[in-house]
Design an enzyme around this catalytic site. Sequence first.
Site, PDB file in Angstrom:
ATOM      1  N   ASP A  32     -26.698  -4.452  -2.657  1.00 22.79           N
ATOM      2  CA  ASP A  32     -25.370  -4.110  -3.202  1.00 22.79           C
ATOM      3  C   ASP A  32     -24.195  -4.907  -2.628  1.00 22.79           C
ATOM      4  O   ASP A  32     -23.108  -4.342  -2.422  1.00 22.79           O
ATOM      5  CB  ASP A  32     -25.097  -2.606  -3.011  1.00 22.79           C
ATOM      6  CG  ASP A  32     -26.116  -1.724  -3.721  1.00 22.79           C
ATOM      7  OD1 ASP A  32     -27.038  -2.271  -4.347  1.00 22.79           O
ATOM      8  OD2 ASP A  32     -25.984  -0.492  -3.643  1.00 22.79           O
ATOM      9  N   LYS A 137     -29.835  -0.792 -10.020  1.00 24.20           N
ATOM     10  CA  LYS A 137     -30.239   0.570  -9.645  1.00 24.20           C
ATOM     11  C   LYS A 137     -29.120   1.568  -9.960  1.00 24.20           C
ATOM     12  O   LYS A 137     -27.953   1.278  -9.726  1.00 24.20           O
ATOM     13  CB  LYS A 137     -30.628   0.610  -8.161  1.00 24.20           C
ATOM     14  CG  LYS A 137     -29.505   0.259  -7.197  1.00 24.20           C
ATOM     15  CD  LYS A 137     -30.066   0.129  -5.788  1.00 24.20           C
ATOM     16  CE  LYS A 137     -29.008  -0.079  -4.730  1.00 24.20           C
ATOM     17  NZ  LYS A 137     -28.047   0.989  -4.538  1.00 24.20           N
ATOM     18  N   CYS A 170     -26.437   3.154   0.930  1.00 16.80           N
ATOM     19  CA  CYS A 170     -27.514   2.518   0.166  1.00 16.80           C
ATOM     20  C   CYS A 170     -28.567   1.840   1.042  1.00 16.80           C
ATOM     21  O   CYS A 170     -29.744   1.815   0.681  1.00 16.80           O
ATOM     22  CB  CYS A 170     -26.921   1.567  -0.855  1.00 16.80           C
ATOM     23  SG  CYS A 170     -25.982   2.470  -2.113  1.00 16.80           S
TER      24      CYS A 170
END
Length: 230
Positions: A32, A137, A170
């Site tokens: 990310d 995701k 995350c």
Amino acid sequence: MAGADDSKTIQIAAEPEPVSVAPGRTALVIIDMQRDFLEPGGFGAALGNDVSLLKAAVAPCQAVLAAARAAGMLVIHTREGHRADLSDAPPLKVERGDERLRIGAPGPMGRILIRGEAGHDIVAELYPAAGEPVIDKPGKGAFYQTDLELMLRNRRIDNLIVCGVTTEVCVNTTVREANDRGFRCIVLADCCASYFPEFHEAGLKMIKAQGGIFGSVASSQSFLSALARA
Ligand code: TIU
């Protein structure tokens, strides 16, 4: 690109103890590193965070990414985000915070955390090379509702070098998911970052405590030195 040799191992200095991995059985997973988390006007800022705190991880990630590519390791990028119609976004996640700054709301980099928008994309410094898989995701964990596990099993990957943001959200969620699935995770501390420095530290401690209950923690330099020795 030629794949990495999976008969030779490298030894990485790490906590709680050094780890040996075969580069050919190891993937670099960069979580990310998106404009929405690292730049003003995105999701991270909408949640009330100082996004500049995440920038420290970019340069170490760049060095690790270059070394992994040079070694022929599998490199996988992830992005958190949702479909334009928000059909894959739980209402609980969307309805958090100020209505004007929610997932799907228009922002300076496009609709916040929506796939295809400028803010959803990966920062220029760490942009995926042609052929490097990008996992989109919908959740915090990179395994939840994605084909990441299938991709790793098909390539006989056992070990993950993990970088990205944020450490306690995350990155931690993904490492926990990976650990339950039997993948050994080596988290590179300086390649991860959080809006909360104390959560970054605690997030790393939680991974390596109890003999490495979720994985190991190393520095980017330890990983680079291990590859350089090989
Ligand atoms: N808010 C926060 O710290 N993180 C996220 O929402 N997503 C990720 O960590 N990628």
